[in-house]
Design a protein around this motif. Structure first.
Motif, PDB file in Angstrom:
ATOM      1  N   ALA A 150       0.813  -1.216   0.000  1.00 28.65           N
ATOM      2  CA  ALA A 150       0.000   0.000   0.000  1.00 28.65           C
ATOM      3  C   ALA A 150       0.846   1.265   0.000  1.00 28.65           C
ATOM      4  N   GLY A 151       2.162   1.120   0.057  1.00 30.58           N
ATOM      5  CA  GLY A 151       3.050   2.257  -0.103  1.00 30.58           C
ATOM      6  C   GLY A 151       3.375   2.533  -1.553  1.00 30.58           C
ATOM      7  N   ARG A 152       2.866   1.667  -2.463  1.00 27.34           N
ATOM      8  CA  ARG A 152       3.152   1.829  -3.892  1.00 27.34           C
ATOM      9  C   ARG A 152       1.905   1.785  -4.765  1.00 27.34           C
ATOM     10  N   VAL A 153       0.836   1.119  -4.287  1.00 25.44           N
ATOM     11  CA  VAL A 153      -0.419   1.052  -5.033  1.00 25.44           C
ATOM     12  C   VAL A 153      -1.565   1.456  -4.108  1.00 25.44           C
ATOM     13  N   VAL A 154      -2.650   1.887  -4.716  1.00 31.80           N
ATOM     14  CA  VAL A 154      -3.796   2.364  -3.943  1.00 31.80           C
ATOM     15  C   VAL A 154      -4.943   1.373  -4.066  1.00 31.80           C
ATOM     16  N   PHE A 155      -5.503   1.005  -2.913  1.00 29.73           N
ATOM     17  CA  PHE A 155      -6.683   0.150  -2.856  1.00 29.73           C
ATOM     18  C   PHE A 155      -7.867   0.990  -2.371  1.00 29.73           C
ATOM     19  N   PRO A 156      -9.010   0.964  -3.067  1.00 28.54           N
ATOM     20  CA  PRO A 156     -10.194   1.644  -2.533  1.00 28.54           C
ATOM     21  C   PRO A 156     -10.496   1.147  -1.123  1.00 28.54           C
ATOM     22  N   PHE A 157     -10.946   2.053  -0.270  1.00 23.64           N
ATOM     23  CA  PHE A 157     -11.302   1.803   1.129  1.00 23.64           C
ATOM     24  C   PHE A 157     -10.059   1.692   2.030  1.00 23.64           C
ATOM     25  N   PHE A 158      -8.868   1.654   1.448  1.00 23.29           N
ATOM     26  CA  PHE A 158      -7.617   1.671   2.209  1.00 23.29           C
ATOM     27  C   PHE A 158      -6.946   3.042   2.045  1.00 23.29           C
ATOM     28  N   GLY A 159      -7.734   4.057   1.632  1.00 23.23           N
ATOM     29  CA  GLY A 159      -7.160   5.338   1.226  1.00 23.23           C
ATOM     30  C   GLY A 159      -6.264   5.994   2.252  1.00 23.23           C
ATOM     31  N   SER A 160      -6.731   6.097   3.503  1.00 20.03           N
ATOM     32  CA  SER A 160      -5.918   6.772   4.518  1.00 20.03           C
ATOM     33  C   SER A 160      -4.683   5.956   4.854  1.00 20.03           C
ATOM     34  N   TYR A 161      -4.816   4.629   4.864  1.00 21.42           N
ATOM     35  CA  TYR A 161      -3.664   3.760   5.119  1.00 21.42           C
ATOM     36  C   TYR A 161      -2.640   3.906   3.998  1.00 21.42           C
ATOM     37  N   CYS A 162      -3.106   3.875   2.752  1.00 16.24           N
ATOM     38  CA  CYS A 162      -2.199   4.047   1.622  1.00 16.24           C
ATOM     39  C   CYS A 162      -1.484   5.398   1.699  1.00 16.24           C
ATOM     40  N   ALA A 163      -2.239   6.445   2.038  1.00 15.33           N
ATOM     41  CA  ALA A 163      -1.635   7.777   2.138  1.00 15.33           C
ATOM     42  C   ALA A 163      -0.507   7.792   3.160  1.00 15.33           C
ATOM     43  N   SER A 164      -0.727   7.127   4.295  1.00 10.61           N
ATOM     44  CA  SER A 164       0.306   7.105   5.334  1.00 10.61           C
ATOM     45  C   SER A 164       1.529   6.311   4.876  1.00 10.61           C
ATOM     46  N   LYS A 165       1.306   5.221   4.137  1.00  8.46           N
ATOM     47  CA  LYS A 165       2.425   4.405   3.684  1.00  8.46           C
ATOM     48  C   LYS A 165       3.189   5.070   2.532  1.00  8.46           C
ATOM     49  N   PHE A 166       2.494   5.830   1.689  1.00  8.84           N
ATOM     50  CA  PHE A 166       3.196   6.602   0.667  1.00  8.84           C
ATOM     51  C   PHE A 166       4.120   7.622   1.343  1.00  8.84           C
ATOM     52  N   ALA A 167       3.613   8.304   2.369  1.00 13.13           N
ATOM     53  CA  ALA A 167       4.430   9.272   3.109  1.00 13.13           C
ATOM     54  C   ALA A 167       5.590   8.578   3.808  1.00 13.13           C
ATOM     55  N   PHE A 168       5.313   7.435   4.411  1.00 21.97           N
ATOM     56  CA  PHE A 168       6.317   6.620   5.100  1.00 21.97           C
ATOM     57  C   PHE A 168       7.466   6.287   4.146  1.00 21.97           C
ATOM     58  N   GLU A 169       7.117   5.841   2.940  1.00 22.25           N
ATOM     59  CA  GLU A 169       8.153   5.453   1.976  1.00 22.25           C
ATOM     60  C   GLU A 169       8.917   6.661   1.447  1.00 22.25           C
ATOM     61  N   ALA A 170       8.255   7.790   1.312  1.00 25.79           N
ATOM     62  CA  ALA A 170       8.953   8.996   0.863  1.00 25.79           C
ATOM     63  C   ALA A 170      10.038   9.395   1.855  1.00 25.79           C
ATOM     64  N   LEU A 171       9.711   9.336   3.146  1.00 25.57           N
ATOM     65  CA  LEU A 171      10.713   9.632   4.171  1.00 25.57           C
ATOM     66  C   LEU A 171      11.858   8.618   4.135  1.00 25.57           C
ATOM     67  N   ALA A 172      11.488   7.341   4.083  1.00 27.79           N
ATOM     68  CA  ALA A 172      12.493   6.282   4.103  1.00 27.79           C
ATOM     69  C   ALA A 172      13.434   6.385   2.918  1.00 27.79           C
ATOM     70  N   GLU A 173      12.889   6.682   1.734  1.00 26.61           N
ATOM     71  CA  GLU A 173      13.740   6.782   0.542  1.00 26.61           C
ATOM     72  C   GLU A 173      14.635   8.013   0.597  1.00 26.61           C
ATOM     73  N   THR A 174      14.101   9.107   1.122  1.00 29.52           N
ATOM     74  CA  THR A 174      14.921  10.308   1.254  1.00 29.52           C
ATOM     75  C   THR A 174      16.078  10.078   2.223  1.00 29.52           C
ATOM     76  N   TYR A 175      15.800   9.380   3.342  1.00 32.07           N
ATOM     77  CA  TYR A 175      16.886   9.004   4.245  1.00 32.07           C
ATOM     78  C   TYR A 175      17.944   8.179   3.494  1.00 32.07           C
ATOM     79  N   HIS A 176      17.495   7.310   2.602  1.00 31.28           N
ATOM     80  CA  HIS A 176      18.398   6.451   1.838  1.00 31.28           C
ATOM     81  C   HIS A 176      19.456   7.284   1.110  1.00 31.28           C
ATOM     82  N   TYR A 177      19.030   8.388   0.518  1.00 36.47           N
ATOM     83  CA  TYR A 177      19.957   9.232  -0.234  1.00 36.47           C
ATOM     84  C   TYR A 177      20.800  10.105   0.691  1.00 36.47           C
TER      85      TYR A 177
END
Length: 294
Positions: A150-177
Motif C-alpha cells: 500500500a506504499g506503492r499502489v492504492v486500494f479503494p477503502f484503504f485510502g488513509s492507510y495508503c496515504a500514510s504508507k506513501f508518506a512513510f516510503e517517501a521519508l524512508a527513501e529520502t533518508y536512503h539518499y
C-alpha cells in the motif's frame, strides 16, 4: 543462515508485541543477534507478549531484551534509545509499528487521520531521529522500514492507510539518499498480505460517520474486500510472517549493496512498479547531479 555464519548485530525493533514485529524479533534472536524488542504497555496490555518472549529467551538462551517504548511519545522513544545506548550500541533499527484503517475514506475525520499518521509516519521519524546521532557518530548503521504494498499502489477503502504508507516510503527513501555519506543505509521492506492481526484490529471510522448513509453499497463492498484479504492470508503459504522475518535477516546479513525496496510475498504488481520506477528515479537524481547519493 546458521548462527555460526552470521555477524551478530544489536537490533532495535518497534511493535514487537505481535505480528511481523514479534515474528521478526524471535527469528533474529534465534539467528544469534541481540534483539531489543520494543513495545508499549509492557506491564499492561502487552504483558502476555512480554511473558512469551521472555520464556523463549530463557528456554533457548536468546539475547532478547524487552524495551518499553511508546512510539507516539518523543520522551518515551528517547528514553528507550538511551537505555540501550548506556549499555551497548545500535547497529540496526527496524521501524515496524503500524495500524491499518479500512473503510469509507470520507468517514475518517481529520483527527482520525492525524492519529493514523502519528502512528504510521511520525513514529518512524521519532525513532529514526533518536538513533541517527549515534549512528552518524559511529559512521555506520542500518534502518529497515517495514512498509506495505500500500506504499506503492492504492486500494479503494484503504485510502488513509495508503496515504500514510506513501508518506512513510517517501521519508524512508529520502533518508536512503541523504544518509549514504554517513555510512548509514535506509531501506524499505514491502510485505504483501500476511497472517497477522493487522486486519482484525483495523480502526473503523468514528468522526464523520454521518456520510455513511450515502455509501451503503460501498460499505458492503469494503467488507467483502477485507474478507478477501483475510481468506487469502489464511490459505496462502506465502503469507507466513516468518517469510518477512527471513527476508529482513538476509538484508541485515547482506555484504553487498542492498536493494532500496524488497517485496515479500504476493505483490499485486508492485515488483514491476519498483523495477519500472527505479531507473527513472536514478535518471532524475543524475539530472540533479546527485550521483553520489544513488
Amino acid at each position: 543462515m546458521s548462527k555460526a555464519t552470521i555477524q551478530p548485530k544489536n537490533i532495535l525493533i518497534t511493535g514487537a508485541n505481535s505480528g511481523l514485529g514479534k515474528a521478526t524479533a524471535i527469528f533474529l534472536a534465534q539467528q544469534g543477534h541481540h534483539v531489543f524488542a520494543a513495545m508499549r504497555n509492557t506491564k499492561g496490555s502487552n504483558a502476555s507478549a512480554v511473558d512469551e518472549l521472555l520464556t523463549l529467551k530463557h528456554n533457548h538462551q536468546l539475547q532478547l531484551d524487552i524495551i518499553d517504548m511508546n512510539v507516539t511519545e518523543q520522551e518515551s522513544v528517547d528514553a528507550a534509545v538511551q537505555q540501550i545506548l548506556k549499555a551497548s550500541h545500535i547497529d540496526v533499527l527496524i521501524n515496524n509499528v503500524g495500524i491499518m484503517n479500512v473503510g469509507i475514506t470520507e468517514a475518517y475525520d481529520v483527527e482520525e487521520l492525524k492519529e493514523l499518521f502519528d502512528i504510521n509516519v511520525f513514529s518512524m521519524a521519532r525513532t529514526t531521529q533518536a538513533v541517527l546521532p549515534h549512528m552518524r557518530e559511529r559512521k555506520q548503521g542500518l534502518l529497515i522500514h517495514i512498509s506495505s504494498l500500500a506504499g506503492r499502489v492504492v486500494f479503494p477503502f484503504f485510502g488513509s492507510y495508503c496515504a500514510s504508507k506513501f508518506a512513510f516510503e517517501a521519508l524512508a527513501e529520502t533518508y536512503h539518499y541523504e544518509l549514504k555519506k554517513f555510512g548509514i543505509d535506509s531501506i524499505i521492506v514491502e510485505p504483501g498480505p500476511h497472517r497477522t492481526k493487522l486486519i482484525d484490529t483495523t480502526p473503523k471510522p468514528k468522526g464523520n460517520t454521518s456520510v455513511l448513509t450515502d455509501y451503503q453499497d460501498h460499505i458492503e463492498l469494503s467488507e467483502n474486500i477485507l474478507n478477501t484479504f483475510k481468506n487469502f492470508q489464511e490459505k496462502n503459504d506465502a503469507s507466513d510472517p516468518n517469510g518477512v522475518a527471513e527476508a529482513i535477516s538476509n538484508l541485515i546479513e547482506s555484504n553487498g549493496k542492498r536493494p532500496l525496496r524488497t517485496v515479500v510475498g504476493t505483490d499485486f504488481g508492485v515488483r514491476e512498479i519498483n523495477e519500472t520506477l527505479e531507473p527513472l528515479q536514478k535518471k532524475f537524481m543524475q539530472g540533479l547531479h546527485l550521483d553520489d547519493m544513488i
